[in-house]
Scaffold this motif. Sequence first.
Motif, PDB file in Angstrom:
ATOM      1  N   UNK A  76       3.534   5.279  -5.830  1.00 39.75           N
ATOM      2  CA  UNK A  76       3.374   5.296  -7.547  1.00 39.75           C
ATOM      3  C   UNK A  76       2.354   6.328  -7.924  1.00 39.75           C
ATOM      4  N   UNK A  77       1.268   6.573  -7.006  1.00 41.79           N
ATOM      5  CA  UNK A  77       0.118   7.533  -7.347  1.00 41.79           C
ATOM      6  C   UNK A  77       0.785   8.850  -7.433  1.00 41.79           C
ATOM      7  N   UNK A  78       1.494   9.224  -6.203  1.00 40.91           N
ATOM      8  CA  UNK A  78       2.049  10.495  -6.369  1.00 40.91           C
ATOM      9  C   UNK A  78       3.015  10.744  -7.308  1.00 40.91           C
ATOM     10  N   UNK A  79       3.866   9.709  -7.821  1.00 46.78           N
ATOM     11  CA  UNK A  79       4.573   9.888  -9.008  1.00 46.78           C
ATOM     12  C   UNK A  79       3.757  10.039 -10.258  1.00 46.78           C
ATOM     13  N   UNK A  80       2.830   9.468 -10.458  1.00 48.15           N
ATOM     14  CA  UNK A  80       1.805   9.631 -11.772  1.00 48.15           C
ATOM     15  C   UNK A  80       1.256  11.115 -11.605  1.00 48.15           C
ATOM     16  N   UNK A 135      10.882   1.388  -6.648  1.00 51.24           N
ATOM     17  CA  UNK A 135       9.651   1.781  -7.473  1.00 51.24           C
ATOM     18  C   UNK A 135       9.700   3.063  -7.862  1.00 51.24           C
ATOM     19  N   UNK A 136      10.264   4.323  -7.506  1.00 48.51           N
ATOM     20  CA  UNK A 136      10.274   5.650  -7.904  1.00 48.51           C
ATOM     21  C   UNK A 136      11.624   5.810  -8.604  1.00 48.51           C
ATOM     22  N   UNK A 137      12.460   4.997  -8.424  1.00 48.09           N
ATOM     23  CA  UNK A 137      13.810   5.201  -8.976  1.00 48.09           C
ATOM     24  C   UNK A 137      14.742   6.135  -8.180  1.00 48.09           C
ATOM     25  N   UNK A 138      15.942   6.286  -8.866  1.00 46.41           N
ATOM     26  CA  UNK A 138      16.899   6.868  -7.977  1.00 46.41           C
ATOM     27  C   UNK A 138      17.014   8.545  -7.885  1.00 46.41           C
ATOM     28  N   UNK A 139      16.107   8.893  -8.834  1.00 46.04           N
ATOM     29  CA  UNK A 139      16.084  10.575  -8.759  1.00 46.04           C
ATOM     30  C   UNK A 139      15.041  11.328  -8.394  1.00 46.04           C
ATOM     31  N   UNK A 140      14.060  10.222  -7.874  1.00 41.84           N
ATOM     32  CA  UNK A 140      12.925  11.024  -7.063  1.00 41.84           C
ATOM     33  C   UNK A 140      13.167  11.299  -5.464  1.00 41.84           C
ATOM     34  N   UNK A 141      12.905  12.241  -5.272  1.00 47.06           N
ATOM     35  CA  UNK A 141      13.141  12.690  -3.840  1.00 47.06           C
ATOM     36  C   UNK A 141      12.336  11.912  -2.744  1.00 47.06           C
ATOM     37  N   UNK A 142      12.979  11.262  -1.913  1.00 43.54           N
ATOM     38  CA  UNK A 142      12.238  10.534  -0.901  1.00 43.54           C
ATOM     39  C   UNK A 142      12.214  10.869   0.438  1.00 43.54           C
ATOM     40  N   UNK A 143      11.521  11.386   1.221  1.00 37.26           N
ATOM     41  CA  UNK A 143      11.468  12.057   2.530  1.00 37.26           C
ATOM     42  C   UNK A 143      10.854  11.196   3.573  1.00 37.26           C
ATOM     43  N   UNK A 144      11.455  10.898   4.668  1.00 42.07           N
ATOM     44  CA  UNK A 144      10.767  10.041   5.832  1.00 42.07           C
ATOM     45  C   UNK A 144      10.652  11.126   6.969  1.00 42.07           C
ATOM     46  N   UNK A 145       9.562  11.261   7.673  1.00 44.42           N
ATOM     47  CA  UNK A 145       9.336  12.161   8.669  1.00 44.42           C
ATOM     48  C   UNK A 145       9.431  11.118   9.979  1.00 44.42           C
ATOM     49  N   UNK A 146      10.025  11.608  10.975  1.00 42.27           N
ATOM     50  CA  UNK A 146      10.349  10.737  12.136  1.00 42.27           C
ATOM     51  C   UNK A 146      10.328  11.454  13.291  1.00 42.27           C
ATOM     52  N   UNK A 150       2.743  13.487 -10.685  1.00 41.58           N
ATOM     53  CA  UNK A 150       3.618  14.536 -10.798  1.00 41.58           C
ATOM     54  C   UNK A 150       4.217  15.267  -9.808  1.00 41.58           C
ATOM     55  N   UNK A 151       4.110  14.518  -8.592  1.00 34.62           N
ATOM     56  CA  UNK A 151       4.640  15.221  -7.477  1.00 34.62           C
ATOM     57  C   UNK A 151       6.295  15.050  -7.327  1.00 34.62           C
ATOM     58  N   UNK A 152       6.747  15.786  -6.977  1.00 35.84           N
ATOM     59  CA  UNK A 152       8.438  16.080  -6.966  1.00 35.84           C
ATOM     60  C   UNK A 152       9.009  14.994  -5.828  1.00 35.84           C
ATOM     61  N   UNK A 153       8.110  14.608  -4.976  1.00 38.51           N
ATOM     62  CA  UNK A 153       9.007  13.925  -3.981  1.00 38.51           C
ATOM     63  C   UNK A 153       7.831  12.956  -3.195  1.00 38.51           C
ATOM     64  N   UNK A 154       8.008  12.074  -2.581  1.00 41.28           N
ATOM     65  CA  UNK A 154       7.411  11.121  -1.965  1.00 41.28           C
ATOM     66  C   UNK A 154       7.725  11.286  -0.383  1.00 41.28           C
ATOM     67  N   UNK A 155       6.966  11.470   0.463  1.00 41.40           N
ATOM     68  CA  UNK A 155       6.949  11.624   1.993  1.00 41.40           C
ATOM     69  C   UNK A 155       6.290  10.482   2.693  1.00 41.40           C
ATOM     70  N   UNK A 156       6.930   9.712   3.369  1.00 42.05           N
ATOM     71  CA  UNK A 156       6.578   8.627   4.363  1.00 42.05           C
ATOM     72  C   UNK A 156       6.465   9.348   5.617  1.00 42.05           C
ATOM     73  N   UNK A 165       0.829  -1.337   0.218  1.00 46.52           N
ATOM     74  CA  UNK A 165      -0.084   0.144   0.004  1.00 46.52           C
ATOM     75  C   UNK A 165       0.774   1.301   0.095  1.00 46.52           C
ATOM     76  N   UNK A 166       1.868   1.410   0.789  1.00 50.00           N
ATOM     77  CA  UNK A 166       2.900   2.331   0.747  1.00 50.00           C
ATOM     78  C   UNK A 166       3.361   2.604  -0.851  1.00 50.00           C
ATOM     79  N   UNK A 167       3.928   1.289  -1.234  1.00 43.20           N
ATOM     80  CA  UNK A 167       4.262   1.670  -2.627  1.00 43.20           C
ATOM     81  C   UNK A 167       3.404   2.113  -3.732  1.00 43.20           C
ATOM     82  N   UNK A 168       1.821   1.589  -3.498  1.00 42.66           N
ATOM     83  CA  UNK A 168       1.142   2.288  -4.330  1.00 42.66           C
ATOM     84  C   UNK A 168       0.694   3.706  -4.278  1.00 42.66           C
ATOM     85  N   UNK A 169       0.837   4.188  -3.002  1.00 41.23           N
ATOM     86  CA  UNK A 169       0.495   5.562  -2.760  1.00 41.23           C
ATOM     87  C   UNK A 169       1.988   6.189  -3.375  1.00 41.23           C
TER      88      UNK A 169
END
Length: 181
Positions: A32-36, A88-99, A38-44, A26-30
């Motif tokens: 992918x959805x953000x990527x489709x 899933x999003x590849x090496x160039x997409x920004x991935x952020x994690x909130x902790x 056009x969002x520039x990054x994914x935040x977990x 489900x995290x991966x599906x979201x």
Amino acid sequence: GPVEGDYDGFHVLPMTEEQIETTIKAFIEYAKWAQRCGFGMVTIHGGHGWLLYQMMSPKINKRTDKWGGSLENRMRFPLMVLKRIRDRVGPNKAVCIRLSGSERDPEGFDVNDIITFLEKAQEYRQKMVESAAEQDDALMEKFFGGEELTNDEIKVAIRKGCLSRSITPAFCCTAFKDKGI
């Protein structure tokens, strides 16, 4: 949830292996959805009592399988989420994690556990971290040299400490104890 218990009037059962895998998907599906979209990054969101936080917490996560017990096991779920999203999003997409930087409880995780987690997370090229935590001397020493800092100095130290590790500080919300800030 990670373990069986009663929360807010509901009886929660521990997640099965199948449910854990479904949740990771489900995290991966979201992502992918953000990527489709056009969002520039994914935040977990892994802080403030949410599922990744619960899985990291020795106070909450009392599992005896590969998802609980040692810090290595408790990090497994959030690290797997990061890895699979990165794949899933590849090496160039920004991935952020909130902790959350610490549970601020003797039975919970502390800033040293989060440092260990972030060092391990670098294997998955996680590029941003958003943290909410008290100013902790171990964190300040490890990442920013340990000095007491003013608000302006904190901004510079966070940028310097994160950039030297290829992490972009998206946001840092800190409660400073006894620092007069």
